[in-house]
Design a protein around this motif. Structure first.
Motif, PDB file in Angstrom:
ATOM      1  N   ASP A  85       0.806  -1.219   0.000  1.00  0.00           N
ATOM      2  CA  ASP A  85       0.000   0.000   0.000  1.00  0.00           C
ATOM      3  C   ASP A  85       0.843   1.276   0.000  1.00  0.00           C
ATOM      4  N   GLU A 120      -0.032   4.076  -2.448  1.00  0.00           N
ATOM      5  CA  GLU A 120      -0.983   5.156  -2.193  1.00  0.00           C
ATOM      6  C   GLU A 120      -0.292   6.492  -1.920  1.00  0.00           C
ATOM      7  N   TYR A 128      -0.825  -4.160  -6.587  1.00  0.00           N
ATOM      8  CA  TYR A 128      -1.642  -3.614  -5.504  1.00  0.00           C
ATOM      9  C   TYR A 128      -2.980  -3.171  -6.076  1.00  0.00           C
ATOM     10  N   GLN A 129      -4.044  -3.787  -5.571  1.00  0.00           N
ATOM     11  CA  GLN A 129      -5.411  -3.474  -5.999  1.00  0.00           C
ATOM     12  C   GLN A 129      -5.552  -3.521  -7.521  1.00  0.00           C
ATOM     13  N   THR A 169      -4.154  -7.736   4.910  1.00  0.00           N
ATOM     14  CA  THR A 169      -3.915  -6.345   4.523  1.00  0.00           C
ATOM     15  C   THR A 169      -2.570  -5.840   5.023  1.00  0.00           C
TER      16      THR A 169
END
Length: 370
Positions: free
Chosen positions: A92, A95, A127-128, A210
């Motif tokens: 993450d 981000e 990621y995502q 996560t």
């Protein structure tokens, strides 16, 4: 006089052409935190790329690992970061905006990560549903045992289905401090649970999927029991003692190749094992009875700084350094295993005594940690 002027003009023209050619070269900065020993592989890969692209200069920056992340983040804040850099950020981290989203480049070029890299290597890049890095390697950690030490102790060799209690019993029979024969290397209470296959084999789990939720995982009965087991091994003297690590070095490979360690850990630098005269055999980590075996895999990644002024060149370079040609160079130099299944098959690693064990693990899909 006119003749001399003409000659002078031609000389100046030649110098101008040469200067233009030199200064027209594009420069790309590539940073890494690895040891001096590993820089040879980085330079070999950069040289191979520059041979194919003579108008490009790759500048390699090697920063000591202790201050590497701080320097990268500081250079990003100052707007002078390397174009491409080596690391293993949490997924993450994408981000935060300083990692370039590589997905548009992949889609435009028809680049298929599923065809290029092992599942665990892809998992560290995605990621995502978006890709923010490309893998340098694909590492599957396994155990290894010294056949001679087992033979001298009259202890049967471990098999791939051994349990953690069986391992403890084996080490009790083998460890002999009077003759400087030690037990298990690469395992200790400081890092075993977070960066080691043994922690997962004991049923430990630090965080949820996560990577953010700790409560209920780090403090779970299973993790507490795993910590207790490792402490018991240490208290019994079944782990390599600190005084020996002070002498031989702390890395599992350095400890194992001394010939005084019964069971070790196969990590990145496998060349030390091949260079040694020891009789050794890889084996899967022992698993606690009742715990489902898990694949432990890791992959260091290459990232593009989102502020790079040479993004197209950086992307072209990243395709190369995570591709089969660079992977073959890395494999031949022995510093890290490439993330490309095709390279493993090309050089016979899918059937080689050590890599075949890791090859089987690689086929099982994404490993932990993600």
């Amino acid at each position: 006089m006119k003749k001399f002027r003409l000659i002078g003009f031609l000389v100046l023209l030649f110098v101008a052409v040469i200067s233009t050619t030199v200064f027209a070269k594009q420069k790309l900065v590539w940073a890494n935190p690895d040891t001096l020993e590993w820089q040879a592989t980085y330079h070999a890969i950069a040289d191979a790329y520059m041979a194919k692209n003579p108008d490009v200069v790759i500048e390699i920056q090697n920063v000591p690992q202790g201050g590497y992340v701080e320097k990268i983040l500081t250079s990003i804040a100052a707007g002078v970061a390397p174009d491409v850099f080596t690391y293993y950020f949490a997924l993450d981290q994408a981000e935060d905006g300083f990692l370039e989203d590589l997905t548009p480049y992949m889609e435009r070029d028809g680049f298929n990560p599923h065809e290029m890299w092992f599942p665990s290597a892809r998992a560290r890049a995605e990621y995502q549903g978006r890709y923010y890095s490309v893998p340098r390697d694909a590492v599957y950690l396994t155990f290894v045992y010294n056949e001679e030490i087992f033979d001298n102790a009259g202890v049967p060799y471990p098999t791939g289905d051994w349990t953690t209690e069986e391992m403890r019993d084996i080490l009790r029979q083998i460890v002999d401090y009077e003759n400087n024969i030690f037990g298990l290397a690469g395992t200790n209470k400081e890092h075993t649970l977070q960066s080691h296959p043994f922690g997962y084999s004991l049923g430990a789990s630090l965080v949820d999927e996560t990577g953010r939720q700790v409560q209920g995982y780090l403090d779970s009965p299973e993790t507490i029991e795993a910590i207790r087991f490792i402490l018991e091994l240490e208290e019994e003297g079944l782990l390599v003692p600190q005084f020996f690590m002070d002498q031989a070095g702390s890395s599992a490979s350095r400890l194992f190749v001394t010939g005084q360690v019964a069971v070790g850990l196969i990590e990145w630098n496998t060349q030390r094992y091949y260079d040694s005269s020891l009789r050794w055999t890889p084996v899967l980590p022992p698993v606690k009875e009742g715990v489902e075996p898990k694949v432990y895999g890791h992959s260091v990644q290459y990232y593009m700084w989102s502020g790079s002024k040479n993004k197209e060149l950086a992307w072209d370079f990243m395709k190369f350094i995570s591709g089969p040609e660079a992977g073959l160079i890395a494999a031949e130099m022995g510093h890290w295993p490439p993330p490309n299944p095709d390279v493993w098959e090309e050089i016979g690693w899918d059937t080689e005594r050590l890599r075949a064990v890791q090859w089987e693990l690689a086929q099982e899909g994404p490993a932990i940690p993600p």
